[in-house]
Structure formats: structure tokens, C-alpha cells
Design a protein around this motif. Sequence first.
Motif, PDB file in Angstrom:
ATOM      1  N   ARG A  12      -8.288   8.779   1.982  1.00  0.00           N
ATOM      2  CA  ARG A  12      -8.079   8.371   0.714  1.00  0.00           C
ATOM      3  C   ARG A  12      -8.231   6.625   0.520  1.00  0.00           C
ATOM      4  O   ARG A  12      -8.183   6.165   1.569  1.00  0.00           O
ATOM      5  CB  ARG A  12      -6.708   8.617   0.140  1.00  0.00           C
ATOM      6  CG  ARG A  12      -5.535   7.768   0.592  1.00  0.00           C
ATOM      7  CD  ARG A  12      -4.296   8.269   0.164  1.00  0.00           C
ATOM      8  NE  ARG A  12      -2.901   7.530   0.752  1.00  0.00           N
ATOM      9  CZ  ARG A  12      -2.327   7.548   1.681  1.00  0.00           C
ATOM     10  NH1 ARG A  12      -3.014   8.556   2.540  1.00  0.00           N
ATOM     11  NH2 ARG A  12      -1.415   6.778   2.065  1.00  0.00           N
ATOM     12  N   MET A  13      -8.524   6.052  -0.843  1.00  0.00           N
ATOM     13  CA  MET A  13      -8.686   4.651  -0.806  1.00  0.00           C
ATOM     14  C   MET A  13      -7.633   4.283  -1.493  1.00  0.00           C
ATOM     15  O   MET A  13      -6.948   4.444  -2.506  1.00  0.00           O
ATOM     16  CB  MET A  13      -9.915   4.479  -1.654  1.00  0.00           C
ATOM     17  CG  MET A  13     -10.278   2.896  -1.578  1.00  0.00           C
ATOM     18  SD  MET A  13     -12.047   2.763  -2.280  1.00  0.00           S
ATOM     19  CE  MET A  13     -13.214   3.206  -0.763  1.00  0.00           C
ATOM     20  N   VAL A  14      -7.044   3.082  -0.987  1.00  0.00           N
ATOM     21  CA  VAL A  14      -5.894   2.337  -1.375  1.00  0.00           C
ATOM     22  C   VAL A  14      -6.221   0.860  -1.522  1.00  0.00           C
ATOM     23  O   VAL A  14      -6.521   0.161  -0.615  1.00  0.00           O
ATOM     24  CB  VAL A  14      -4.608   2.502  -0.510  1.00  0.00           C
ATOM     25  CG1 VAL A  14      -3.576   1.846  -0.908  1.00  0.00           C
ATOM     26  CG2 VAL A  14      -4.474   4.026   0.101  1.00  0.00           C
ATOM     27  N   PRO A  15      -5.884   0.585  -2.698  1.00  0.00           N
ATOM     28  CA  PRO A  15      -5.928  -1.085  -3.179  1.00  0.00           C
ATOM     29  C   PRO A  15      -5.137  -1.887  -2.183  1.00  0.00           C
ATOM     30  O   PRO A  15      -4.110  -1.316  -1.978  1.00  0.00           O
ATOM     31  CB  PRO A  15      -5.723  -1.221  -4.781  1.00  0.00           C
ATOM     32  CG  PRO A  15      -5.768   0.214  -5.200  1.00  0.00           C
ATOM     33  CD  PRO A  15      -5.498   1.218  -4.231  1.00  0.00           C
ATOM     34  N   VAL A  16      -5.635  -2.954  -2.023  1.00  0.00           N
ATOM     35  CA  VAL A  16      -4.645  -3.962  -1.142  1.00  0.00           C
ATOM     36  C   VAL A  16      -4.623  -5.268  -1.916  1.00  0.00           C
ATOM     37  O   VAL A  16      -5.816  -5.917  -2.225  1.00  0.00           O
ATOM     38  CB  VAL A  16      -5.078  -4.263   0.122  1.00  0.00           C
ATOM     39  CG1 VAL A  16      -4.319  -5.343   1.218  1.00  0.00           C
ATOM     40  CG2 VAL A  16      -5.258  -2.895   1.061  1.00  0.00           C
ATOM     41  N   GLY A  17      -3.640  -5.857  -2.226  1.00  0.00           N
ATOM     42  CA  GLY A  17      -3.330  -7.229  -2.894  1.00  0.00           C
ATOM     43  C   GLY A  17      -3.897  -8.321  -2.115  1.00  0.00           C
ATOM     44  O   GLY A  17      -4.016  -8.434  -0.817  1.00  0.00           O
TER      45      GLY A  17
ATOM     46  N   THR B 114       0.722  -1.174  -0.023  1.00  0.00           N
ATOM     47  CA  THR B 114      -0.116   0.108  -0.021  1.00  0.00           C
ATOM     48  C   THR B 114       0.634   1.112  -0.036  1.00  0.00           C
ATOM     49  O   THR B 114       0.284   2.395  -0.209  1.00  0.00           O
ATOM     50  CB  THR B 114      -0.831   0.124   1.351  1.00  0.00           C
ATOM     51  OG1 THR B 114      -0.089   0.184   2.256  1.00  0.00           O
ATOM     52  CG2 THR B 114      -1.949  -0.903   1.297  1.00  0.00           C
ATOM     53  N   GLY B 115       1.808   1.220   0.367  1.00  0.00           N
ATOM     54  CA  GLY B 115       2.905   2.455   0.527  1.00  0.00           C
ATOM     55  C   GLY B 115       2.582   3.394   1.708  1.00  0.00           C
ATOM     56  O   GLY B 115       2.577   4.604   1.683  1.00  0.00           O
ATOM     57  N   LEU B 116       1.703   2.862   2.807  1.00  0.00           N
ATOM     58  CA  LEU B 116       1.448   3.793   3.810  1.00  0.00           C
ATOM     59  C   LEU B 116       2.451   4.592   4.392  1.00  0.00           C
ATOM     60  O   LEU B 116       3.611   3.868   4.521  1.00  0.00           O
ATOM     61  CB  LEU B 116       0.440   2.806   4.773  1.00  0.00           C
ATOM     62  CG  LEU B 116      -0.795   2.412   4.449  1.00  0.00           C
ATOM     63  CD1 LEU B 116      -1.797   1.634   5.423  1.00  0.00           C
ATOM     64  CD2 LEU B 116      -1.764   3.588   3.550  1.00  0.00           C
ATOM     65  N   ARG B 117       2.234   5.655   4.854  1.00  0.00           N
ATOM     66  CA  ARG B 117       3.178   6.337   5.846  1.00  0.00           C
ATOM     67  C   ARG B 117       3.095   5.405   7.035  1.00  0.00           C
ATOM     68  O   ARG B 117       1.923   4.982   7.495  1.00  0.00           O
ATOM     69  CB  ARG B 117       2.682   7.602   5.810  1.00  0.00           C
ATOM     70  CG  ARG B 117       2.585   8.786   4.949  1.00  0.00           C
ATOM     71  CD  ARG B 117       2.182  10.023   4.856  1.00  0.00           C
ATOM     72  NE  ARG B 117       2.138  10.714   4.227  1.00  0.00           N
ATOM     73  CZ  ARG B 117       1.105  11.298   3.343  1.00  0.00           C
ATOM     74  NH1 ARG B 117      -0.134  10.626   3.416  1.00  0.00           N
ATOM     75  NH2 ARG B 117       1.183  11.804   2.223  1.00  0.00           N
ATOM     76  N   VAL B 118       4.127   5.689   7.929  1.00  0.00           N
ATOM     77  CA  VAL B 118       4.351   4.994   9.210  1.00  0.00           C
ATOM     78  C   VAL B 118       3.207   5.220  10.154  1.00  0.00           C
ATOM     79  O   VAL B 118       2.499   4.472  10.868  1.00  0.00           O
ATOM     80  CB  VAL B 118       5.543   4.874   9.968  1.00  0.00           C
ATOM     81  CG1 VAL B 118       5.912   6.456  10.200  1.00  0.00           C
ATOM     82  CG2 VAL B 118       5.494   4.148  11.154  1.00  0.00           C
TER      83      VAL B 118
END
Length: 306
Positions: free
Chosen positions: A175-180, A143-147
Motif C-alpha cells: 500500500r502507498m502511504v503519504p509522508v509529510g 504514517t501509522g505504520l505497524r511496528v
Amino acid sequence: MHRRIEAFLEMMAAERGAARNTVLAYAADLEDFAAFCAEAGVAPDRAETATLRAYLGRLHAKGLSARTAARRLSALRQFHLFLMREGVRADDPTATLEAARPGRRLPKVLGEQEVLRLLEAARALPGREGLRATALLELLYATGLRVSELIALPRAALRPGAEAIVVRGKGGKDRMVPVGDAARAAVQAWLAAEDEARAGKPPTRWLFTSRAAAGHLTRQRLAQILKDLALAAGIDPARVSPHVLRHAFATHLLAHGADLRSLQAMLGHADIATTEIYTHVAPGRLERVVATHHPLAQRPPRRRSG
């Protein structure tokens, strides 16, 4: 003066939704400026441009980086705009000041095989420790989320069957972030183990619980988990951090054909110029884009007759 600084910081937090770390940084910057003004015998809220210029000169003489000086000037600009809005002063002494432009640092990035080695090290850990480490690493890389975003994820952030999570980012923006699939499976495995270990206890609010005061995993503990995984994977721990995993997410996506606008949305960047730095890290991707999509790239050379 301290009351005005406190009022400014309260405004930044309440009205602009500034993150706690941003408010703390502004507080430290303004306290430093107030100390300089005290030495000069000037009231900080009455300082003229010459005093501010002298302060920036002091920062340069101390060897502070251009990036730090730019951040200090940004804090002073915001503070003086606040003073004008509150009617404390009628002018802005920072209007004509310019800080040295900080050099653009390219982000540190791990290779794809190095990330796979980190994942293997996480999966090799026993029991719940391994399940948590795997879920953390899979989510970071997927996702590349911030810590700050990752550790504060609520338990309900990723429901069974959901293909994306809603993330509360900077400034309180969602925001919406896709997750595999792999990350979703890792999270569900971790939650199942958590539920079993906490049988009979009240449900927890956070996805990654902790005994810390906040109730969720701290950024310090997450950083230590990644350092331990790096050692186990044979990677220099100094090269591995939550932010480096965020960079790896962005760089590897771009290298495999993702477009900048989509990447910007997933990373939560307000300005696409921030996202564009990854084009410098993965220049080969741009070459492939031209080779694949330019109308003349695939045209065979014309044979000369005769």
C-alpha cells in the motif's frame, strides 16, 4: 498429528502469506488443543464437536479472555478446513461452534500535545541517537505504520523528493502511504548521519540498521526507545508503544477531518469495520462533521412574526 500441524502451518505461510507471528500463534494454539485431546484419549484430527466444545469450556474455566478463546477457535476452524481439503476427514466439527464475542476494546491514545513532547524529547538526544529517535517517531506518527512494517523498511523506501512510501503489509499486500515534510526531513537527516558514520563500508539494506540477526532494528529495541522518550517527556512509559503511536496517527487524523476510507487505506485495514473503532475515540469529530456539512446545521432559526 504433529506432521499434519506442520503441514498446515507451512500452508498458512506459503499459500496465504500469514505473518510469522500469526503462524507461531496458530502453532501454540494447536499444540494446546493436541495436549487436551491426548488427555481425553482422542486423536486431534478425529475429534468430534463434543470434544471441541469441551476444550472451549476448559478455556473458559481457566479464565482465558473471550478474545483468546475466539482466536483459538479460529485456529481450529482453519485447521479443520485444511484437514477436509487434504481428504483427512469429510466433515468440519467446528461448523456449529461459537465462541463468546470478545468485547471491543477502545485503543489507547496519546493527546496531540503529548506526541509533541515525545518529539521534543527525541530531538534533545545527542548525535545519531537523537537523529534516529526523531526519524522513528516522526515516521510512526506521520504514517501509522505497524511496528513490523516500520522496522523492516528498506533504505530505499523513502527516496529524496518522494512524498509517499510503499509499505509491504499483512498478507504481503503493498500500500502507498503519504509522508509529510517533517518526517521526510527527519529520515534524510538520519540517513546522512548514517552514511557519514559508515563511510567506506558497504551500503546497508535497511533504513534502521541493527546488529541483530535480522540486520534491522528489533521491535523490542524500538519499544525501549519509546519508553525512554516517554520518561524524558514526563509521560507514563506504560502509555507509550509503537501501536499507541499508530492509534494516535489515526485518531488525530480523524479528529482533523480525514475520512474513514482514506484512513482505512493508509492503515492497511482489510475491513473498514476495523477502522470505524476510531470514531468511538474521537466522537467530537463526528459532531463537527454534522455541524459543518448538514444542510440544516447552518440555517439560522426562523423568527416568529407577531
